[in-house]
Design a protein around this motif. Sequence first.
Motif, PDB file in Angstrom:
ATOM      1  N   SER A 126       0.692 -11.690  -9.547  1.00 53.96           N
ATOM      2  CA  SER A 126       0.311 -10.623 -10.468  1.00 53.96           C
ATOM      3  C   SER A 126       1.378  -9.545 -10.445  1.00 53.96           C
ATOM      4  O   SER A 126       2.093  -9.369  -9.445  1.00 53.96           O
ATOM      5  CB  SER A 126      -1.059 -10.050 -10.118  1.00 53.96           C
ATOM      6  OG  SER A 126      -0.963  -9.197  -9.016  1.00 53.96           O
ATOM      7  N   TRP A 127       1.514  -8.860 -11.549  1.00 49.00           N
ATOM      8  CA  TRP A 127       2.537  -7.816 -11.748  1.00 49.00           C
ATOM      9  C   TRP A 127       1.840  -6.660 -12.434  1.00 49.00           C
ATOM     10  O   TRP A 127       1.384  -6.805 -13.553  1.00 49.00           O
ATOM     11  CB  TRP A 127       3.624  -8.414 -12.627  1.00 49.00           C
ATOM     12  CG  TRP A 127       4.740  -7.528 -13.072  1.00 49.00           C
ATOM     13  CD1 TRP A 127       5.935  -7.349 -12.459  1.00 49.00           C
ATOM     14  CD2 TRP A 127       4.805  -6.739 -14.282  1.00 49.00           C
ATOM     15  NE1 TRP A 127       6.726  -6.490 -13.203  1.00 49.00           N
ATOM     16  CE2 TRP A 127       6.057  -6.104 -14.318  1.00 49.00           C
ATOM     17  CE3 TRP A 127       3.916  -6.505 -15.335  1.00 49.00           C
ATOM     18  CZ2 TRP A 127       6.457  -5.254 -15.354  1.00 49.00           C
ATOM     19  CZ3 TRP A 127       4.298  -5.655 -16.358  1.00 49.00           C
ATOM     20  CH2 TRP A 127       5.554  -5.046 -16.364  1.00 49.00           C
ATOM     21  N   MET A 128       1.669  -5.580 -11.713  1.00 48.52           N
ATOM     22  CA  MET A 128       0.889  -4.458 -12.267  1.00 48.52           C
ATOM     23  C   MET A 128       1.759  -3.205 -12.289  1.00 48.52           C
ATOM     24  O   MET A 128       2.021  -2.604 -11.253  1.00 48.52           O
ATOM     25  CB  MET A 128      -0.346  -4.252 -11.386  1.00 48.52           C
ATOM     26  CG  MET A 128      -1.243  -3.097 -11.796  1.00 48.52           C
ATOM     27  SD  MET A 128      -2.219  -3.491 -13.259  1.00 48.52           S
ATOM     28  CE  MET A 128      -2.341  -1.861 -13.987  1.00 48.52           C
ATOM     29  N   PRO A 129       2.232  -2.806 -13.466  1.00 46.20           N
ATOM     30  CA  PRO A 129       3.111  -1.634 -13.534  1.00 46.20           C
ATOM     31  C   PRO A 129       2.300  -0.348 -13.497  1.00 46.20           C
ATOM     32  O   PRO A 129       1.141  -0.325 -13.917  1.00 46.20           O
ATOM     33  CB  PRO A 129       3.760  -1.787 -14.906  1.00 46.20           C
ATOM     34  CG  PRO A 129       2.708  -2.468 -15.742  1.00 46.20           C
ATOM     35  CD  PRO A 129       1.942  -3.362 -14.801  1.00 46.20           C
TER      36      PRO A 129
ATOM     37  N   LYS B 188       9.268  -8.358 -12.286  1.00 51.12           N
ATOM     38  CA  LYS B 188       8.971  -9.438 -13.225  1.00 51.12           C
ATOM     39  C   LYS B 188       9.668 -10.731 -12.809  1.00 51.12           C
ATOM     40  O   LYS B 188       9.076 -11.811 -12.825  1.00 51.12           O
ATOM     41  CB  LYS B 188       9.434  -9.003 -14.621  1.00 51.12           C
ATOM     42  CG  LYS B 188       8.714  -9.694 -15.741  1.00 51.12           C
ATOM     43  CD  LYS B 188       9.162  -9.162 -17.095  1.00 51.12           C
ATOM     44  CE  LYS B 188       8.376  -7.942 -17.532  1.00 51.12           C
ATOM     45  NZ  LYS B 188       8.654  -7.561 -18.928  1.00 51.12           N
TER      46      LYS B 188
ATOM     47  N   SER C 107      -7.718  -8.459  -6.274  1.00 53.02           N
ATOM     48  CA  SER C 107      -7.361  -7.268  -7.042  1.00 53.02           C
ATOM     49  C   SER C 107      -5.864  -7.154  -7.258  1.00 53.02           C
ATOM     50  O   SER C 107      -5.093  -7.135  -6.301  1.00 53.02           O
ATOM     51  CB  SER C 107      -7.851  -6.021  -6.296  1.00 53.02           C
ATOM     52  OG  SER C 107      -7.391  -4.885  -6.976  1.00 53.02           O
ATOM     53  N   PRO C 108      -5.432  -7.043  -8.530  1.00 52.67           N
ATOM     54  CA  PRO C 108      -4.011  -6.774  -8.765  1.00 52.67           C
ATOM     55  C   PRO C 108      -3.671  -5.311  -8.477  1.00 52.67           C
ATOM     56  O   PRO C 108      -2.512  -4.930  -8.419  1.00 52.67           O
ATOM     57  CB  PRO C 108      -3.833  -7.084 -10.253  1.00 52.67           C
ATOM     58  CG  PRO C 108      -5.182  -6.905 -10.857  1.00 52.67           C
ATOM     59  CD  PRO C 108      -6.196  -7.195  -9.783  1.00 52.67           C
ATOM     60  N   ILE C 109      -4.735  -4.509  -8.297  1.00 51.99           N
ATOM     61  CA  ILE C 109      -4.540  -3.085  -8.026  1.00 51.99           C
ATOM     62  C   ILE C 109      -4.757  -2.886  -6.534  1.00 51.99           C
ATOM     63  O   ILE C 109      -5.845  -3.127  -6.019  1.00 51.99           O
ATOM     64  CB  ILE C 109      -5.544  -2.252  -8.840  1.00 51.99           C
ATOM     65  CG1 ILE C 109      -5.302  -2.492 -10.326  1.00 51.99           C
ATOM     66  CG2 ILE C 109      -5.449  -0.775  -8.486  1.00 51.99           C
ATOM     67  CD1 ILE C 109      -6.546  -2.545 -11.132  1.00 51.99           C
ATOM     68  N   ILE C 110      -3.695  -2.475  -5.842  1.00 50.36           N
ATOM     69  CA  ILE C 110      -3.767  -2.372  -4.393  1.00 50.36           C
ATOM     70  C   ILE C 110      -3.167  -1.038  -3.952  1.00 50.36           C
ATOM     71  O   ILE C 110      -2.385  -0.428  -4.682  1.00 50.36           O
ATOM     72  CB  ILE C 110      -3.019  -3.539  -3.712  1.00 50.36           C
ATOM     73  CG1 ILE C 110      -1.684  -3.800  -4.435  1.00 50.36           C
ATOM     74  CG2 ILE C 110      -3.858  -4.798  -3.689  1.00 50.36           C
ATOM     75  CD1 ILE C 110      -0.834  -4.859  -3.808  1.00 50.36           C
ATOM     76  N   SER C 111      -3.530  -0.604  -2.754  1.00 49.08           N
ATOM     77  CA  SER C 111      -3.000   0.678  -2.287  1.00 49.08           C
ATOM     78  C   SER C 111      -2.340   0.555  -0.913  1.00 49.08           C
ATOM     79  O   SER C 111      -1.791   1.507  -0.398  1.00 49.08           O
ATOM     80  CB  SER C 111      -4.123   1.709  -2.236  1.00 49.08           C
ATOM     81  OG  SER C 111      -5.170   1.223  -1.429  1.00 49.08           O
ATOM     82  N   GLN C 112      -2.422  -0.632  -0.292  1.00 47.03           N
ATOM     83  CA  GLN C 112      -1.777  -0.896   0.994  1.00 47.03           C
ATOM     84  C   GLN C 112      -0.876  -2.106   0.792  1.00 47.03           C
ATOM     85  O   GLN C 112      -1.289  -3.083   0.172  1.00 47.03           O
ATOM     86  CB  GLN C 112      -2.835  -1.235   2.057  1.00 47.03           C
ATOM     87  CG  GLN C 112      -3.833  -0.115   2.304  1.00 47.03           C
ATOM     88  CD  GLN C 112      -3.234   0.985   3.172  1.00 47.03           C
ATOM     89  OE1 GLN C 112      -2.650   0.725   4.211  1.00 47.03           O
ATOM     90  NE2 GLN C 112      -3.354   2.215   2.694  1.00 47.03           N
TER      91      GLN C 112
ATOM     92  N   TYR D 108       1.967   2.643 -15.571  1.00 47.84           N
ATOM     93  CA  TYR D 108       2.459   2.954 -16.909  1.00 47.84           C
ATOM     94  C   TYR D 108       2.021   4.365 -17.224  1.00 47.84           C
ATOM     95  O   TYR D 108       1.052   4.864 -16.666  1.00 47.84           O
ATOM     96  CB  TYR D 108       1.925   1.961 -17.942  1.00 47.84           C
ATOM     97  CG  TYR D 108       0.431   2.020 -18.149  1.00 47.84           C
ATOM     98  CD1 TYR D 108      -0.421   1.289 -17.339  1.00 47.84           C
ATOM     99  CD2 TYR D 108      -0.124   2.829 -19.126  1.00 47.84           C
ATOM    100  CE1 TYR D 108      -1.788   1.343 -17.509  1.00 47.84           C
ATOM    101  CE2 TYR D 108      -1.503   2.884 -19.302  1.00 47.84           C
ATOM    102  CZ  TYR D 108      -2.321   2.140 -18.490  1.00 47.84           C
ATOM    103  OH  TYR D 108      -3.678   2.204 -18.666  1.00 47.84           O
ATOM    104  N   GLY D 109       2.752   4.992 -18.108  1.00 50.56           N
ATOM    105  CA  GLY D 109       2.354   6.344 -18.438  1.00 50.56           C
ATOM    106  C   GLY D 109       3.547   7.231 -18.578  1.00 50.56           C
ATOM    107  O   GLY D 109       4.676   6.752 -18.566  1.00 50.56           O
ATOM    108  N   PRO D 110       3.311   8.522 -18.732  1.00 47.03           N
ATOM    109  CA  PRO D 110       4.413   9.435 -19.015  1.00 47.03           C
ATOM    110  C   PRO D 110       5.481   9.392 -17.935  1.00 47.03           C
ATOM    111  O   PRO D 110       6.650   9.631 -18.195  1.00 47.03           O
ATOM    112  CB  PRO D 110       3.752  10.810 -19.076  1.00 47.03           C
ATOM    113  CG  PRO D 110       2.313  10.632 -18.778  1.00 47.03           C
ATOM    114  CD  PRO D 110       2.013   9.184 -18.656  1.00 47.03           C
ATOM    115  N   GLU D 111       5.084   9.044 -16.687  1.00 45.07           N
ATOM    116  CA  GLU D 111       6.077   9.075 -15.617  1.00 45.07           C
ATOM    117  C   GLU D 111       7.135   7.985 -15.774  1.00 45.07           C
ATOM    118  O   GLU D 111       8.168   8.031 -15.129  1.00 45.07           O
ATOM    119  CB  GLU D 111       5.411   8.991 -14.231  1.00 45.07           C
ATOM    120  CG  GLU D 111       4.974   7.602 -13.790  1.00 45.07           C
ATOM    121  CD  GLU D 111       3.572   7.273 -14.228  1.00 45.07           C
ATOM    122  OE1 GLU D 111       3.076   7.917 -15.186  1.00 45.07           O
ATOM    123  OE2 GLU D 111       2.959   6.378 -13.639  1.00 45.07           O
TER     124      GLU D 111
END
Lengths: 361, 183
Positions: B34-37, B20, B61-66, B39-42
């Motif tokens: 962009s800041w994409m956490p 943040k 895309s704020p969602i990235i895998s590389q 989130y979830g039980p983990e």
Amino acid sequence: MAKELKLMKGNEAIAEAAIRSGCDGYFGYPITPQSEVMEYLMAEKPWEKTGMVVLQAESETSSINMVYGGAGVGKKVMTSSSSPGISLMQEGLTYLAGAELPAIVVNVVRGGPGLGTIQPSQADYFQATKGGGHGDYQLFVLAPATVQEMYDFVFLGWEIAFKYRNPVMILSDGAIGQVMEKLYVGDYVPRWTDEELKKNAPWASFGKPANREHHIITSLELDSAKQEQHNHKLQAKYREMEEKEVRFEAINCDDADYIFVAYGSSARIAEKAMQLGKEKGYKIGILRLITLFPFPKKKIAELSTKVKGMLAVEMSAGQMVEDVRLAAQFRCPIEHFGRYGGIIHTPQEVLEALEEKIIKR
Amino acid sequence: MTEEIIIAGFGGQGVLSMGKILAYSGAMQDKEVSWMPSYGPEMRGGTANVSVIISDERISSPIISQFDTAIILNQQSLDKFESSVKPGGVLLYDPNGITNPPKRTDINIYKVAATEKAADLGLAKVFNMIVLGGFLKVKPVVTEEFIEKGLMKSLPERHHGMIPENLKAVQTGKEIVEAVRTL
């Protein structure tokens, strides 16, 4: 208008927009991944600043019926929830549509079916655009893809809702709800005074003086001939929306060989996939849907005569793709790709799907 | 310039807040962020991670895998994200608790012994800022001036008294970061 820069989550932007757009009341019930909407409102205490009511109801059923009550007296009222909670609201939504009441309902979609998962999904497309509740009705459905649009579409939502006297759904998802991005906010729009309310919602049930007829808010009509007439009126309204209110963003579509059709977070992921595809020499465009109802049928029909194929990218087992196929009338190959159940597809996966399903077929 | 970053570690290590502060600082420096956490039980007691993008252009895309950079604070996260660093990218890790160090030879590997240093200096609360300092030394995507502005904007006012300590931690991180293996 003065613009102020903030950094916010999508859910917080919805709440900030509610306060700044002159919302009279928010009624909600917490559920992940949209709990920040009410959390933010409770922390901001807008009742001390603008007089806006924020109330945690005892259930989603209750909150949508509070919305019905507030809307019936011409107030700008809204609620938000996520998939299982929105399912509980379906009765209220069809009543709102039947009684022609303006309201904003935000769905920050999570994976289903059932209680499902708390991760992002786009599998509520059918529910949002094809009814969900009973009867022939339509919600006006907006699909934000950025935090800025989460904010802006609350303002647009009021405009549409009151212009057409129809509930507006903002169909978001867990990713856009949770991501934090830059947001420019404008000046506060004051809540309507009683005089403004009477002018902007002259049909509302705001107290009957002796010299006029009752304003009746109901979705019940026992005379079926009258009910049919009412349905004709609703349908005419939906056709008018299809004529005047279609919104989309066409990115690099003019000389594209292939098109990604997508909305919300999938459109963002597809945009990255488009960039990756460009490096490989593919000419890809994106048709990003902003309104899901009304659906951009004409634009899709037009593109379908020009391109080699389209890939509908959505985090579902294939819902929006049906509307794309109907609009394109099989004039080009149309395939679906998406991860679902709470898994988000990566840009690489989207590009590979385009190659496998369209380019190399 | 576009820098795509993953920060990953245990919940409670300040992973999300480090991201943040980085995002706020980028925004203050007039960049797209962009800041994409995850989130979830983990998140509750387990592992936590956040993707941060800082760019001069519109972010798709704020969602990235590389990732251009992976900032890694525990073994599970190292196991999970080592393979997601783009060839030629950066992997920065805190060696505390790492039993299987990174093996890749096509990326630049750095370490910042932030846990140890934070304990030595009594700066445990700003451990994450030591790590951030290490990152900024390797990849100066935002300048110190804007880190301060980012802290002002992201911390509630009652915590503004801690800003000098945070900046000192950033400085410390810059000093102790060391190359393990670079291209």
